[in-house]
Design a protein around this motif. Sequence first.
Motif, PDB file in Angstrom:
ATOM      1  N   ASN A 160       0.811  -1.230   0.000  1.00 42.34           N
ATOM      2  CA  ASN A 160       0.000   0.000   0.000  1.00 42.34           C
ATOM      3  C   ASN A 160       0.842   1.276   0.000  1.00 42.34           C
ATOM      4  OD1 ASN A 160      -2.308  -1.690   0.285  1.00 42.34           O
ATOM      5  ND2 ASN A 160      -2.008  -1.719   2.504  1.00 42.34           N
ATOM      6  N   ILE A 161       1.995   1.250  -0.639  1.00 45.49           N
ATOM      7  CA  ILE A 161       2.876   2.420  -0.560  1.00 45.49           C
ATOM      8  C   ILE A 161       2.336   3.612  -1.341  1.00 45.49           C
ATOM      9  CG2 ILE A 161       4.928   1.018  -0.186  1.00 45.49           C
ATOM     10  CD1 ILE A 161       5.702   1.656  -3.112  1.00 45.49           C
ATOM     11  N   ASN A 162       1.375   3.394  -2.203  1.00 44.67           N
ATOM     12  CA  ASN A 162       0.802   4.521  -2.954  1.00 44.67           C
ATOM     13  C   ASN A 162      -0.408   5.129  -2.267  1.00 44.67           C
ATOM     14  OD1 ASN A 162       2.653   4.442  -5.141  1.00 44.67           O
ATOM     15  ND2 ASN A 162       1.571   2.653  -5.963  1.00 44.67           N
ATOM     16  N   SER A 163      -0.764   4.563  -1.121  1.00 46.15           N
ATOM     17  CA  SER A 163      -1.877   5.114  -0.353  1.00 46.15           C
ATOM     18  C   SER A 163      -1.510   6.499   0.182  1.00 46.15           C
ATOM     19  CB  SER A 163      -2.217   4.182   0.811  1.00 46.15           C
ATOM     20  OG  SER A 163      -2.935   4.845   1.820  1.00 46.15           O
ATOM     21  N   LYS A 164      -2.447   7.435   0.066  1.00 52.08           N
ATOM     22  CA  LYS A 164      -2.210   8.791   0.569  1.00 52.08           C
ATOM     23  C   LYS A 164      -1.902   8.773   2.067  1.00 52.08           C
ATOM     24  CE  LYS A 164      -4.404  13.340   1.018  1.00 52.08           C
ATOM     25  NZ  LYS A 164      -5.627  14.138   0.741  1.00 52.08           N
ATOM     26  N   SER A 165      -2.616   7.944   2.817  1.00 54.63           N
ATOM     27  CA  SER A 165      -2.411   7.867   4.258  1.00 54.63           C
ATOM     28  C   SER A 165      -1.037   7.289   4.592  1.00 54.63           C
ATOM     29  CB  SER A 165      -3.516   7.019   4.898  1.00 54.63           C
ATOM     30  OG  SER A 165      -3.387   6.999   6.307  1.00 54.63           O
ATOM     31  N   VAL A 166      -0.618   6.267   3.858  1.00 50.87           N
ATOM     32  CA  VAL A 166       0.695   5.669   4.098  1.00 50.87           C
ATOM     33  C   VAL A 166       1.801   6.674   3.798  1.00 50.87           C
ATOM     34  CG1 VAL A 166       2.329   3.924   3.259  1.00 50.87           C
ATOM     35  CG2 VAL A 166      -0.041   3.285   3.771  1.00 50.87           C
ATOM     36  N   LYS A 167       1.651   7.426   2.709  1.00 47.17           N
ATOM     37  CA  LYS A 167       2.660   8.445   2.376  1.00 47.17           C
ATOM     38  C   LYS A 167       2.733   9.512   3.457  1.00 47.17           C
ATOM     39  CE  LYS A 167       2.337   7.945  -2.657  1.00 47.17           C
ATOM     40  NZ  LYS A 167       1.954   8.612  -3.925  1.00 47.17           N
ATOM     41  N   GLU A 168       1.556   9.941   3.940  1.00 49.88           N
ATOM     42  CA  GLU A 168       1.534  10.933   5.017  1.00 49.88           C
ATOM     43  C   GLU A 168       2.171  10.366   6.276  1.00 49.88           C
ATOM     44  OE1 GLU A 168       0.554  14.597   6.986  1.00 49.88           O
ATOM     45  OE2 GLU A 168       0.831  13.979   4.901  1.00 49.88           O
ATOM     46  N   GLY A 169       1.890   9.096   6.566  1.00 51.98           N
ATOM     47  CA  GLY A 169       2.474   8.460   7.744  1.00 51.98           C
ATOM     48  C   GLY A 169       3.981   8.363   7.667  1.00 51.98           C
ATOM     49  N   ALA A 170       4.508   8.123   6.453  1.00 54.64           N
ATOM     50  CA  ALA A 170       5.962   8.061   6.271  1.00 54.64           C
ATOM     51  C   ALA A 170       6.606   9.405   6.585  1.00 54.64           C
ATOM     52  CB  ALA A 170       6.290   7.623   4.847  1.00 54.64           C
ATOM     53  N   LYS A 171       5.933  10.486   6.195  1.00 54.18           N
ATOM     54  CA  LYS A 171       6.445  11.822   6.494  1.00 54.18           C
ATOM     55  C   LYS A 171       6.406  12.087   7.994  1.00 54.18           C
ATOM     56  CE  LYS A 171       4.833  13.671   2.043  1.00 54.18           C
ATOM     57  NZ  LYS A 171       3.911  14.638   1.400  1.00 54.18           N
ATOM     58  N   LEU A 172       5.345  11.648   8.634  1.00 55.79           N
ATOM     59  CA  LEU A 172       5.235  11.831  10.085  1.00 55.79           C
ATOM     60  C   LEU A 172       6.312  11.021  10.814  1.00 55.79           C
ATOM     61  CD1 LEU A 172       1.368  11.679  10.360  1.00 55.79           C
ATOM     62  CD2 LEU A 172       2.785  13.614  11.068  1.00 55.79           C
ATOM     63  N   PHE A 173       6.604   9.827  10.311  1.00 58.08           N
ATOM     64  CA  PHE A 173       7.647   8.981  10.890  1.00 58.08           C
ATOM     65  C   PHE A 173       8.979   9.726  10.928  1.00 58.08           C
ATOM     66  CE2 PHE A 173      10.752   5.461  10.712  1.00 58.08           C
ATOM     67  CZ  PHE A 173      10.277   4.644  11.725  1.00 58.08           C
ATOM     68  N   GLU A 174       9.235  10.517   9.888  1.00 59.84           N
ATOM     69  CA  GLU A 174      10.455  11.331   9.835  1.00 59.84           C
ATOM     70  C   GLU A 174      10.346  12.544  10.757  1.00 59.84           C
ATOM     71  OE1 GLU A 174      13.296  10.804   8.142  1.00 59.84           O
ATOM     72  OE2 GLU A 174      12.587   8.901   7.304  1.00 59.84           O
ATOM     73  N   SER A 175       9.234  13.244  10.699  1.00 59.73           N
ATOM     74  CA  SER A 175       9.126  14.497  11.443  1.00 59.73           C
ATOM     75  C   SER A 175       9.052  14.267  12.947  1.00 59.73           C
ATOM     76  CB  SER A 175       7.905  15.301  10.963  1.00 59.73           C
ATOM     77  OG  SER A 175       6.698  14.632  11.260  1.00 59.73           O
ATOM     78  N   LEU A 176       8.537  13.106  13.370  1.00 66.19           N
ATOM     79  CA  LEU A 176       8.526  12.766  14.784  1.00 66.19           C
ATOM     80  C   LEU A 176       9.884  12.254  15.256  1.00 66.19           C
ATOM     81  CD1 LEU A 176       5.451  13.096  14.377  1.00 66.19           C
ATOM     82  CD2 LEU A 176       5.144  11.049  15.777  1.00 66.19           C
ATOM     83  N   GLU A 177      10.803  12.074  14.320  1.00 60.89           N
ATOM     84  CA  GLU A 177      12.173  11.623  14.562  1.00 60.89           C
ATOM     85  C   GLU A 177      12.250  10.150  14.968  1.00 60.89           C
ATOM     86  OE1 GLU A 177      13.845  14.492  17.312  1.00 60.89           O
ATOM     87  OE2 GLU A 177      14.356  15.831  15.651  1.00 60.89           O
ATOM     88  N   CYS A 178      11.238   9.376  14.590  1.00 58.26           N
ATOM     89  CA  CYS A 178      11.299   7.930  14.816  1.00 58.26           C
ATOM     90  C   CYS A 178      12.460   7.309  14.036  1.00 58.26           C
ATOM     91  CB  CYS A 178      10.000   7.267  14.377  1.00 58.26           C
ATOM     92  SG  CYS A 178       8.503   7.957  15.112  1.00 58.26           S
ATOM     93  N   SER A 179      12.740   7.898  12.879  1.00 56.43           N
ATOM     94  CA  SER A 179      13.751   7.337  11.986  1.00 56.43           C
ATOM     95  C   SER A 179      15.174   7.576  12.460  1.00 56.43           C
ATOM     96  CB  SER A 179      13.587   7.923  10.580  1.00 56.43           C
ATOM     97  OG  SER A 179      13.752   9.331  10.603  1.00 56.43           O
ATOM     98  N   LYS A 180      15.358   8.312  13.543  1.00 55.76           N
ATOM     99  CA  LYS A 180      16.719   8.508  14.061  1.00 55.76           C
ATOM    100  C   LYS A 180      17.264   7.242  14.711  1.00 55.76           C
ATOM    101  CE  LYS A 180      17.181  13.461  14.495  1.00 55.76           C
ATOM    102  NZ  LYS A 180      17.697  14.569  15.326  1.00 55.76           N
ATOM    103  N   CYS A 181      16.374   6.376  15.196  1.00 53.98           N
ATOM    104  CA  CYS A 181      16.783   5.073  15.721  1.00 53.98           C
ATOM    105  C   CYS A 181      16.371   3.956  14.762  1.00 53.98           C
ATOM    106  CB  CYS A 181      16.182   4.813  17.095  1.00 53.98           C
ATOM    107  SG  CYS A 181      16.679   5.990  18.364  1.00 53.98           S
ATOM    108  N   HIS A 182      15.126   4.036  14.290  1.00 54.25           N
ATOM    109  CA  HIS A 182      14.643   3.065  13.308  1.00 54.25           C
ATOM    110  C   HIS A 182      15.093   3.528  11.922  1.00 54.25           C
ATOM    111  CE1 HIS A 182      12.217   0.712  16.124  1.00 54.25           C
ATOM    112  NE2 HIS A 182      11.838   1.850  16.666  1.00 54.25           N
TER     113      HIS A 182
END
Length: 459
Positions: free
Chosen positions: A324-346
């Motif tokens: 489901n990578i083309n889902s609008k919600s999934v794309k928005e969630g990926a951006k949030l994953f970065e902005s919340l800084e989850c990706s600094k460890c994950h």
Amino acid sequence: MIKKGFLLATLGLVLLSCDNNDESSYIDIDLSERMYAGGETTIFSATSIAFRTPAPNLSASDLQTHLMGDTQFEAVFVTAPAAVNSGLGPIFNNSSCISCHPNDGRPNFPANLANRSGLLMRASIFGQDENGGPNPVPGFGLQIQNQAVFGFTPEARYQAAFIEKRETFADGTVVVLQKPVITLIDPYTSLPAGLMLSPRIATPVFGLGLLEAIPEQNILARQDINDTDGDGISGKANYVWDPVERRTILGRFGWKANTGTLLVQCTAAYVEDMGITNYVFSKETGHGQSNGGDGRDDDPEIQRPIVDQVVLYCQTLAVPGPRNINSKSVKEGAKLFESLECSKCHIPKQMTGPSPISALAFQTIYPYTDMLLHDMGEDLADGRPDFLASGREWKTRPLWGIGLTGLVNGHTTFLHDGRAKNLTEAILWHGGEAEKAKEKFKQLTEAKRKALLDFLNSL
């Protein structure tokens, strides 16, 4: 000419966006680059066998060994003497690999702690052993075996109580969390003072060979032990004793990265979880204990070719690709994953280096882990050091395949002791270096929380 009022209004909107910590609108992420989560080992499966499929790029000989290892991974051991799969116990936690790793995934928190399950209890006392590892408990060792074959007595049995904690989102939504406090009852002999216990739920098996093939220097390059960049996230590597190489090496596996290789991970599980001796660990789990020595001259109880088949099996399971990578919600969630800084460890992306298994060599992968230890706060602390890992530190868990847990394993419980009933609860238990990310998550609207969860469930 642009009017002054228009400029002020535009500036106000920008400031309002910043005040709401909504950076997701200007982070550009191309999820199509992450489709092959396991590089060439990736499969695209959203079925109950998504975790237990051989990597599609295996050589013919490696595939043959993998399939033999698959059979052995499912083998159920019985009490000696027996013609097949002999040697269980005399004290143990479970009787097969697959019982702790159902469908090569993660087990649920057990409904009955008296039964065999994918939960076990690590144990130690103050101090370190001669190699810098946890100090074994006299009469019990490093793991509490809560099962025994006929004629023998388990070391102890487990019982659990639960402590509630409430978290409240900015929109008023309340989540009631439960922390299991697992204690020992009916010990076969007196428990020593200062006993440190740590419950552990078994982890998924797929993709492990790729994690083993990440070059050490790549992992060490992400360390920031003294938090020199001031972002509140340090990250450090664990270094552990390897009984095969007889030296200290980088820790990669286990909840605290307390094991360096899959060979040691598998052989330790055979002896500690099932009481099956092997060429790496030749002594029974209860060796020297009044409840644990069977006196049989049958060691090793599993032969080296079988061990090697199981190790290769664990190294060469395919990684399920995202959905489901083309889902609008999934794309928005990926951006949030970065902005919340989850990706600094994950950390999403890693690279493998050379590997004796050609299918694993030089792959670009997306496991969402930095392979490092992080202080996760007091709520998640087990208080039990493990080599360089403190009682508050845990290795960043890979997130690949996490959204398939419900389908493959029939539940959505997470974290080292299975306390989180879903991904929302797992995030809310984060503290320490992840406290800031958790607090940002709590400020999100319900729609944005759903988007973040949609992204995680797409992995």
